[in-house]
Design a protein around this motif. Structure first.
Motif, mmCIF file in Angstrom:
data_model
loop_
_atom_site.group_PDB
_atom_site.id
_atom_site.type_symbol
_atom_site.label_atom_id
_atom_site.label_comp_id
_atom_site.label_asym_id
_atom_site.label_seq_id
_atom_site.Cartn_x
_atom_site.Cartn_y
_atom_site.Cartn_z
ATOM 1 N N GLU A 57 42.849 45.195 62.473
ATOM 2 C CA GLU A 57 43.652 45.046 61.254
ATOM 3 C C GLU A 57 45.138 45.014 61.570
ATOM 4 O O GLU A 57 45.882 44.169 61.024
ATOM 5 N N THR A 61 47.779 41.838 60.838
ATOM 6 C CA THR A 61 48.792 41.989 59.784
ATOM 7 C C THR A 61 50.210 42.180 60.308
ATOM 8 O O THR A 61 51.156 42.178 59.514
ATOM 9 N N PRO A 65 52.815 40.912 56.853
ATOM 10 C CA PRO A 65 52.147 41.986 56.115
ATOM 11 C C PRO A 65 51.392 41.524 54.885
ATOM 12 O O PRO A 65 50.601 42.301 54.324
ATOM 13 N N GLU A 68 45.745 40.128 54.361
ATOM 14 C CA GLU A 68 44.888 41.221 53.919
ATOM 15 C C GLU A 68 43.608 41.259 54.744
ATOM 16 O O GLU A 68 42.989 40.217 54.984
#
Length: 282
Positions: A57, A61, A65, A68
């Motif tokens: 994750e 990201t 940012p 998702e």
């Protein structure tokens, strides 16, 4: 399950992303519209045990940012071929640029967790603990050791700074091992663990006479010598077996009565598990 912190993950991810695209992703910047949105599934091509959900994750990201990530499995979860482990959605350029770094890390970590689980299952019911070693990929130790724990294994000392561990090359230059160990015990804080590696049964007397070692490693011992070593130590220290342990041999090693079995292969020669990122762009 772990002491792995975000700052440790972020440091590795930042380094890897910079290595992979030091001046940006030329292909995506040239060919992919800035407005394109990518939707992707992290899919298992073979069964395994997941490790690195946080790492995946953060890798996906960091560049943007607004990307998702929805997780469908947690670290330590077993999965079958075809399982969707996570879903990713966001700006296509960011997803495509992060794809390889995210996959490289989660595939390696999941490979370690999967192999570790097999070793742990092979000693089930014996009481022996499966642990890793310092034979890790430089810069990736925190991630790889987290993966070992995801597979049900345990960690050895994290670094040279964590404990006294006298190995064969140390013993070769110590003239009086018993005296050296006694002095170490006298000088060190009571919280510092001392471990000594021996590769012959006749070395045990000098170690035991010092009454200093909390763990004695029996390195590359035969099964008969392991049993003899466990009997000779007689509970005066934890007994660790090490050296050339494989899935075919670990069950027999555990049956000798050792407390700990260290397996360098968990991290130094593991195969990355086959995971893929199936992407559609709109």
């Amino acid at each position: 399950m772990t002491l792995l912190e975000r700052r440790q993950i972020q440091r590795v991810v930042d380094m890897a992303l910079d290595e992979d695209a030091p001046f940006g992703d030329l292909t995506s910047q040239t060919l992919v519209p800035v407005t394109a949105v990518a939707r992707a599934d992290l899919v298992a091509r073979e069964p395994g045990v997941l490790a690195g959900a946080d790492v995946f994750e953060i890798a996906m990201t960091t560049l943007d940012p607004s990307v998702e990530v929805t997780r469908h499995a947690a670290d330590g979860d077993a999965f079958e071929r075809g399982a969707v482990l996570a879903h990713v959605e966001g700006p296509a350029r960011a997803v495509l640029q992060a794809e390889r770094v995210a996959l490289n890390l989660v595939q390696r970590m999941t490979g370690i967790a999967t192999l570790t689980r097999a070793y742990v299952e092979a000693v089930a019911g014996t009481g022996a603990r499966v642990v890793d070693t310092r034979k890790t990929t430089p810069g990736l130790r925190a991630l790889e050791r987290h993966a070992v724990r995801c597979g049900g294994g345990h960690n050895h000392r994290y670094s040279l700074s964590d404990a006294v561990m006298a190995k064969d090359n140390h013993l070769a230059v110590i003239p009086d091992l018993t005296a050296a160990l006694r002095q170490a015990k006298a000088d060190l804080p009571h919280t510092t663990h001392i471990e000594v590696e021996v590769d012959r049964l006749d070395q045990l007397d000098a170690v035991l006479a010092a009454e200093a070692a909390g763990t004695i490693m029996l390195d590359n011992f035969s099964l008969d010598d392991l049993r003899a070593g466990v009997a000779r130590i007689g509970g005066q220290a934890l007994v660790e077996a090490s050296g050339g342990i494989t899935l075919d041999t670990i069950g027999d090693v555990a049956a000798t009565g050792v407390d700990v079995i260290s397996v360098g292969a968990l991290t130094h020669s593991v195969r990355a598990l086959d995971l893929g990122l199936d992407i559609t762009v709109s």
